[in-house]
Design a protein around this motif. Structure first.
Motif, PDB file in Angstrom:
ATOM      1  N   THR A   2       0.835  -1.192   0.000  1.00 25.71           N
ATOM      2  CA  THR A   2       0.000   0.000   0.000  1.00 25.71           C
ATOM      3  C   THR A   2       0.867   1.238   0.000  1.00 25.71           C
ATOM      4  OG1 THR A   2      -0.089  -0.020   2.406  1.00 25.71           O
ATOM      5  CG2 THR A   2      -1.854  -1.167   1.244  1.00 25.71           C
ATOM      6  N   ALA A  33      -6.714   8.355   6.112  1.00 27.93           N
ATOM      7  CA  ALA A  33      -7.564   7.629   5.167  1.00 27.93           C
ATOM      8  C   ALA A  33      -6.986   6.248   4.910  1.00 27.93           C
ATOM      9  CB  ALA A  33      -7.667   8.413   3.856  1.00 27.93           C
ATOM     10  N   ARG A  34      -7.824   5.367   4.423  1.00 31.89           N
ATOM     11  CA  ARG A  34      -7.313   4.053   4.049  1.00 31.89           C
ATOM     12  C   ARG A  34      -6.268   4.212   2.949  1.00 31.89           C
ATOM     13  NH1 ARG A  34     -12.284   0.650   2.217  1.00 31.89           N
ATOM     14  NH2 ARG A  34     -13.150   2.723   1.825  1.00 31.89           N
ATOM     15  N   PRO A  35      -5.137   3.540   3.068  1.00 31.31           N
ATOM     16  CA  PRO A  35      -4.096   3.683   2.039  1.00 31.31           C
ATOM     17  C   PRO A  35      -4.552   3.117   0.709  1.00 31.31           C
ATOM     18  CG  PRO A  35      -3.529   1.928   3.567  1.00 31.31           C
ATOM     19  CD  PRO A  35      -4.729   2.617   4.143  1.00 31.31           C
ATOM     20  N   ALA A  37      -4.196   0.846  -2.259  1.00 31.44           N
ATOM     21  CA  ALA A  37      -3.537  -0.436  -2.517  1.00 31.44           C
ATOM     22  C   ALA A  37      -2.861  -0.430  -3.877  1.00 31.44           C
ATOM     23  CB  ALA A  37      -4.553  -1.575  -2.445  1.00 31.44           C
ATOM     24  N   TRP A  40      -4.844  -5.694  -6.186  1.00 30.63           N
ATOM     25  CA  TRP A  40      -5.876  -6.503  -5.548  1.00 30.63           C
ATOM     26  C   TRP A  40      -6.370  -7.504  -6.593  1.00 30.63           C
ATOM     27  CZ3 TRP A  40      -6.027  -1.418  -6.725  1.00 30.63           C
ATOM     28  CH2 TRP A  40      -6.946  -0.994  -7.684  1.00 30.63           C
ATOM     29  N   LYS A 202     -11.529   3.519  -3.027  1.00 28.33           N
ATOM     30  CA  LYS A 202     -10.822   2.780  -1.991  1.00 28.33           C
ATOM     31  C   LYS A 202     -11.145   1.294  -1.967  1.00 28.33           C
ATOM     32  CE  LYS A 202      -8.893   6.439  -0.046  1.00 28.33           C
ATOM     33  NZ  LYS A 202      -7.447   6.590   0.152  1.00 28.33           N
ATOM     34  N   GLY A 204     -13.939  -1.976  -1.090  1.00 34.85           N
ATOM     35  CA  GLY A 204     -14.667  -2.347   0.106  1.00 34.85           C
ATOM     36  C   GLY A 204     -16.140  -2.010   0.029  1.00 34.85           C
ATOM     37  N   ASP A 208     -16.842  -0.368   5.579  1.00 35.72           N
ATOM     38  CA  ASP A 208     -15.384  -0.243   5.612  1.00 35.72           C
ATOM     39  C   ASP A 208     -14.907   1.205   5.610  1.00 35.72           C
ATOM     40  OD1 ASP A 208     -15.058  -3.016   5.571  1.00 35.72           O
ATOM     41  OD2 ASP A 208     -15.118  -3.088   3.380  1.00 35.72           O
ATOM     42  N   VAL A 209     -15.811   2.150   5.350  1.00 37.52           N
ATOM     43  CA  VAL A 209     -15.418   3.561   5.278  1.00 37.52           C
ATOM     44  C   VAL A 209     -14.933   4.028   6.649  1.00 37.52           C
ATOM     45  CG1 VAL A 209     -16.205   5.915   4.799  1.00 37.52           C
ATOM     46  CG2 VAL A 209     -17.052   4.011   3.421  1.00 37.52           C
ATOM     47  N   VAL A 210     -13.827   4.756   6.665  1.00 34.73           N
ATOM     48  CA  VAL A 210     -13.273   5.276   7.917  1.00 34.73           C
ATOM     49  C   VAL A 210     -13.348   6.795   7.904  1.00 34.73           C
ATOM     50  CG1 VAL A 210     -11.735   3.310   8.206  1.00 34.73           C
ATOM     51  CG2 VAL A 210     -10.911   5.332   7.008  1.00 34.73           C
ATOM     52  N   ASP A 213     -11.287   8.614   5.313  1.00 33.39           N
ATOM     53  CA  ASP A 213     -11.817   8.614   3.944  1.00 33.39           C
ATOM     54  C   ASP A 213     -12.720   9.817   3.716  1.00 33.39           C
ATOM     55  OD1 ASP A 213     -10.496   6.244   3.536  1.00 33.39           O
ATOM     56  OD2 ASP A 213     -12.264   4.978   3.821  1.00 33.39           O
TER      57      ASP A 213
END
Length: 651
Positions: A2, A33-35, A37, A40, A202, A204, A208-210, A213
């Protein structure tokens, strides 16, 4: 693998950042935020596997026409991607020029189609249809920056992702938005679209949202549109209610963007000092003083020593690297400290830059003298640590004498009180009349159908159709000027201006004490002699750390009861809200504050800036001017304190 881990900017960059930008950077560091990737499973599939995937449920469309268009567009899309360098579909997407084109990406694809000799319009539409499917299948993940430009239609992503990626998550989010009376329909639809953009970029599902994000999306929108887009509070509110953020997330979006208490290193590094040893010494000094100081005092000390003292020395004498200052350096620093730059408005209205005397000049000198004396004292106890920095203080004892400064300040306060005391009745009449007029106009408008004229409080207006996305508001137009007015907002401003003036003049409390008044502040005391109940107003400790009890007059009781009736919720209770302590940079515990208002999906406490803005506007409405400058007369909350502490006429 990531990438894109959030880090704080370097010290030099922090110094150049505005406060809002620094708040955003701090929030991103606290809630990254989610990194992104690097790879995948779906993006590493073959062409045949992608075609097979999109020809089966849940990606296959019920509408045969749209499904046929997608089947025609998918080979074109895959051909275009295979023309780009890269090992995976995502690599090819990133090396293409489509993201650089932003919302104009269709022109890029049109040029590619023309290069192949196939530039029919239907092919571009089929390409666009297939692109939405490929994104929903997680074959490619466009960047947030590309998505917020409007590269995809607002409904396209939601329909595709809700069907194929997370039907239950989007259904729950949609139901929450439709059932919550505090969320407008347009805000609910925007929340669905923004959530779809986050998932598209992102991967998901909705759960999964943080928090990071959402921050990343909001900032990308601000960069793309040069402003914070509407409905961001509702997005955070709905996702938080959905449980996506977890129990540790702040209850609201605004709770993310405060800097919080900063360390001594961060306080000093704001000033980007060049001399490393001096910077380290100031940090050590603050750390040594920290246990005995509250945060506001620590921050003030860092300001005086870091900016007013050493940053000024470095700016004008960059060669200095010792606390032992030459006499000419000391004299020059004090002369600069005596004045400050300001904007002066002349009689003709022309504004010019000028230097005026700094009223709190000695407040800058005192911390510097204490700094030198503390080091000298500590050197006796720990000579190895503090001894090398012992030097004569550049500030003599007689220069920080407060008696003369206190007399001068008292004289200025008395003059200001004499000037503004006669104005108070006019201010009170003005804010009371504006409150009554605003309420009458709003009520008349609510009884009028859109497009019809009405007259109230001497004003002739026409009830306007509510703009799209502004449900619950009451708008009117002035037929003479054509100006459109939000009557509900005008009434709210008029009411809280009146409430502020009445409470301040009746109590003489400080502004921070005003904003901390709560339903719990109203207490009763039974007189031991007669048994009579006396209403009291409990003022929590502030500047003097002393709790006070004020007798509530009948007039003040009427004002407070009016405020309480206004802010009660449907259950009859005063809502609990959290307020931000700007001095200590912390959030206070939720309490039934009296000075609170509804903002979208949440109740918010008033801020000091909001109170001062309302007072300034009230003075403009009176038409009174300052005899010295000709500008509108200014009142500060502290002026009411002086009035509250002064004898009333006739007393």
């Amino acid at each position: 693998m990531t990438t894109s881990v959030e880090t704080m900017p370097a010290a030099a960059d922090v110094e150049a950042m505005s406060v809002p930008a620094l708040r955003r950077a701090t929030a991103r560091q606290r809630f990254p935020a989610r990194p992104v990737a690097a790879g995948w499973p779906a993006t590493c599939t073959s062409r045949d596997e992608v075609q097979q995937l999109l020809s089966r449920p849940p990606f296959m469309l019920d509408n045969e026409g749209y499904q046929h268009k997608r089947q025609l567009g998918l080979p074109l899309l895959l051909d275009w991607l295979e023309d780009q360098p890269g090992c995976t579909w995502q690599d090819r997407w990133k090396t293409s020029r489509i993201e650089a084109a932003g919302a104009e990406w269709r022109q890029e694809i049109s040029a590619w189609l023309q290069g192949r000799g196939t530039d029919q319009r239907w092919r571009l539409a089929a390409f666009s249809n297939a692109l939405a499917a490929v994104i929903s299948a997680d074959v490619v993940r466009p960047s947030i920056g590309w998505l917020v430009t409007g590269a995809t239609g607002k409904g396209v992503l939601v329909r595709n992702l809700a069907r194929s990626r997370d039907p239950q998550g989007f259904a729950r989010l949609r139901d929450l938005g439709e059932s919550d009376a505090d969320v407008r329909p347009t805000e609910a639809r925007l929340a669905l679209h923004r959530t779809a953009m986050i998932l598209a970029a992102k991967g998901g599902v909705v759960q999964d949202v943080v928090v990071g994000d959402v921050l990343e999306l909001v900032e990308a929108e601000a960069d793309a549109h040069l402003k914070v887009s509407a409905g961001t509070r509702a997005l955070y509110y709905l996702l938080n209610r959905l449980g996506a953020f977890g129990p540790d997330a702040p209850p609201s979006l605004r709770g993310l963007r405060n800097l919080g208490q900063r360390t001594p290193e961060e306080l000093i590094d704001r000033y980007n000092l060049r001399c490393g040893p001096i910077r380290d010494l100031l940090v050590d000094y603050l750390r040594e003083r920290q246990p005995a100081l509250d945060y506001a005092s620590l921050k003030s000390l860092a300001y005086y020593l870091g900016q007013r003292f050493w940053q000024d020395i470095e700016r004008h004498h960059p060669e200095v690297d010792s606390l032992r200052l030459a006499p000419d350096v000391t004299v020059a620093w004090k002369l600069r400290l005596r004045t400050k730059a300001t904007t002066v408005t002349g009689p003709d209205g022309h504004k010019t830059e000028a230097r005026v005397e700094r009223i709190n000049y000695r407040e800058c000198l005192t911390p510097v003298r204490a700094f030198y004396l503390d080091i000298a004292q500590w050197a006796l106890e720990d000579p190895a640590r503090w001894g090398p920095w012992v030097a004569p203080s550049p500030v003599r004892d007689e220069e920080v004498g407060r008696r003369k400064a206190q007399r001068q300040r008292k004289a200025r306060m008395d003059a200001r009180t004499r000037e503004r005391l006669p104005v108070l009745p006019a201010l009170v009449r003005t804010v009371d009349q504006r409150r009554k007029d605003a309420a009458a106009v709003l009520e008349a408008a609510r009884q009028t159908h859109p497009g019809e004229a009405f007259t109230a409080a001497g004003q002739k207006l026409v009830r306007a159709v509510v703009p799209h996305g502004a449900a619950g508001k009451t708008w009117a137009e002035d037929p003479t000027t054509g100006k459109r007015r939000d009557l509900g907002l005008e009434e709210e401003h008029a009411f809280w201006t009146w409430a502020t003036v009445e409470v301040l003049r009746a109590t003489g409390v400080r502004i921070e004490e005003l904003l901390e008044l709560s339903h719990h502040s109203l207490v009763q005391y039974r007189l031991p002699t007669t048994g009579e109940l006396v209403p009291l107003l409990q003022i929590v400790p502030s500047k003097t750390d002393t709790e006070r009890l004020l007798l509530v007059s009948p007039e003040l009781a009427d004002v407070l009861s009016t405020i309480i009736r206004r802010i009660r919720d449907t259950s009859g209770a005063v809502p609990l809200v959290r307020s931000y302590d700007r001095a200590e940079c912390t959030w206070r515990a939720a309490s039934p504050l009296l000075f609170q208002r509804r903002r979208g999906t949440e109740n918010c406490a008033f801020t000091e800036d909001a109170i001062r803005t309302r007072l300034s506007q009230a003075l403009i409405d009176t038409g009174l001017t300052d005899l010295a400058t000709g500008e509108p007369l200014r009142y500060t909350p502290h002026d009411f304190r002086r009035w509250g502490l002064s004898p009333r006429p006739g007393s």
